[in-house]
Design a protein around this motif. Structure first.
Motif, PDB file in Angstrom:
ATOM      1  N   LEU A  78       0.868  -1.167   0.000  1.00  0.00           N
ATOM      2  CA  LEU A  78       0.000   0.000   0.000  1.00  0.00           C
ATOM      3  C   LEU A  78       0.906   1.219   0.000  1.00  0.00           C
ATOM      4  O   LEU A  78       1.845   1.306   0.794  1.00  0.00           O
ATOM      5  CB  LEU A  78      -0.877  -0.004   1.260  1.00  0.00           C
ATOM      6  N   SER A  79       0.638   2.152  -0.888  1.00  0.00           N
ATOM      7  CA  SER A  79       1.429   3.379  -0.964  1.00  0.00           C
ATOM      8  C   SER A  79       0.472   4.557  -0.902  1.00  0.00           C
ATOM      9  O   SER A  79      -0.459   4.656  -1.701  1.00  0.00           O
ATOM     10  CB  SER A  79       2.239   3.404  -2.258  1.00  0.00           C
ATOM     11  N   ILE A  80       0.686   5.430   0.074  1.00  0.00           N
ATOM     12  CA  ILE A  80      -0.175   6.599   0.268  1.00  0.00           C
ATOM     13  C   ILE A  80       0.681   7.849   0.158  1.00  0.00           C
ATOM     14  O   ILE A  80       1.724   7.953   0.808  1.00  0.00           O
ATOM     15  CB  ILE A  80      -0.860   6.562   1.648  1.00  0.00           C
ATOM     16  N   GLN A  81       0.239   8.791  -0.649  1.00  0.00           N
ATOM     17  CA  GLN A  81       0.937  10.062  -0.763  1.00  0.00           C
ATOM     18  C   GLN A  81       0.100  11.143  -0.091  1.00  0.00           C
ATOM     19  O   GLN A  81      -1.092  11.268  -0.358  1.00  0.00           O
ATOM     20  CB  GLN A  81       1.185  10.413  -2.225  1.00  0.00           C
ATOM     21  N   VAL A  82       0.761  11.910   0.790  1.00  0.00           N
ATOM     22  CA  VAL A  82       0.085  12.948   1.552  1.00  0.00           C
ATOM     23  C   VAL A  82       0.767  14.283   1.260  1.00  0.00           C
ATOM     24  O   VAL A  82       1.967  14.426   1.498  1.00  0.00           O
ATOM     25  CB  VAL A  82       0.153  12.647   3.072  1.00  0.00           C
ATOM     26  N   ASP A  83       0.012  15.238   0.734  1.00  0.00           N
ATOM     27  CA  ASP A  83       0.562  16.567   0.478  1.00  0.00           C
ATOM     28  C   ASP A  83       0.727  17.311   1.794  1.00  0.00           C
ATOM     29  O   ASP A  83      -0.225  17.446   2.561  1.00  0.00           O
ATOM     30  CB  ASP A  83      -0.356  17.362  -0.452  1.00  0.00           C
ATOM     31  N   THR A 132       8.903   8.407   3.358  1.00  0.00           N
ATOM     32  CA  THR A 132       9.846   9.257   2.634  1.00  0.00           C
ATOM     33  C   THR A 132       9.163  10.608   2.428  1.00  0.00           C
ATOM     34  O   THR A 132       7.929  10.693   2.314  1.00  0.00           O
ATOM     35  CB  THR A 132      10.251   8.667   1.263  1.00  0.00           C
ATOM     36  N   TYR A 133       9.980  11.655   2.409  1.00  0.00           N
ATOM     37  CA  TYR A 133       9.431  13.004   2.247  1.00  0.00           C
ATOM     38  C   TYR A 133      10.281  13.770   1.251  1.00  0.00           C
ATOM     39  O   TYR A 133      11.495  13.881   1.425  1.00  0.00           O
ATOM     40  CB  TYR A 133       9.413  13.728   3.596  1.00  0.00           C
ATOM     41  N   GLU A 134       9.627  14.240   0.202  1.00  0.00           N
ATOM     42  CA  GLU A 134      10.350  14.952  -0.832  1.00  0.00           C
ATOM     43  C   GLU A 134       9.408  15.944  -1.515  1.00  0.00           C
ATOM     44  O   GLU A 134       8.282  15.591  -1.880  1.00  0.00           O
ATOM     45  CB  GLU A 134      10.887  13.939  -1.850  1.00  0.00           C
ATOM     46  N   VAL A 183       3.896   7.205   2.326  1.00  0.00           N
ATOM     47  CA  VAL A 183       3.818   6.142   3.326  1.00  0.00           C
ATOM     48  C   VAL A 183       3.747   4.834   2.557  1.00  0.00           C
ATOM     49  O   VAL A 183       2.871   4.644   1.709  1.00  0.00           O
ATOM     50  CB  VAL A 183       2.567   6.311   4.211  1.00  0.00           C
ATOM     51  N   TYR A 184       4.690   3.935   2.833  1.00  0.00           N
ATOM     52  CA  TYR A 184       4.766   2.657   2.135  1.00  0.00           C
ATOM     53  C   TYR A 184       4.618   1.538   3.162  1.00  0.00           C
ATOM     54  O   TYR A 184       5.368   1.482   4.135  1.00  0.00           O
ATOM     55  CB  TYR A 184       6.113   2.539   1.408  1.00  0.00           C
TER      56      TYR A 184
END
Length: 93
Positions: free
Chosen positions: A7-12, A69-71, A77-78
Motif C-alpha cells: 500500500l502506498s499513500i501520498q500525503v501533500d 519518505t518526504y520529498e 507512506v509505504y
C-alpha cells in the motif's frame, strides 16, 4: 494506491520541513497519525499553521515494516502487504 505487494499513500504537506513532521503508528488500532507544521508569512508577521492527517491500515499490511519518505512537500507512506497466513489463524477442533 494498492498493489499486490504493498500500500502506498501520498500525503501533500506543502511548506513543511522534514524536521517539522511528527509520524506516529498505533499498531493496536492500526492507525497512522501525521502531524506537520509550517510557517506562513502574513501581513502581521509570521504565523505557524498545523496540519493533521490520520488513516487506518488494514490487517493485511505489515505495520512493522512501514516506511516514510518526504520529498518536495509530499510524504509517502509505504506499507508492504503481509502473507495471508501471517494474519489469519486456523483452528482445529
Amino acid at each position: 494506491s494498492q498493489s499486490k505487494d504493498a500500500l502506498s499513500i501520498q500525503v501533500d504537506m506543502p511548506g513543511c520541513k522534514k524536521d517539522d513532521l511528527d509520524l506516529d503508528v498505533d499498531s493496536d488500532q492500526r492507525e497512522v497519525y501525521i502531524k506537520g507544521k509550517r510557517s506562513v508569512k502574513t501581513h502581521d508577521g509570521e504565523q505557524v499553521q498545523t496540519m493533521n492527517r490520520s488513516f487506518s491500515i488494514g490487517k493485511e499490511y505489515d505495520l512493522n515494516k512501514i516506511k516514510f519518505t518526504y520529498e518536495y512537500g509530499v510524504l509517502e507512506v509505504y506499507v508492504p502487504r503481509r502473507k495471508k497466513e501471517e494474519y489469519i489463524k486456523k483452528y482445529t477442533i
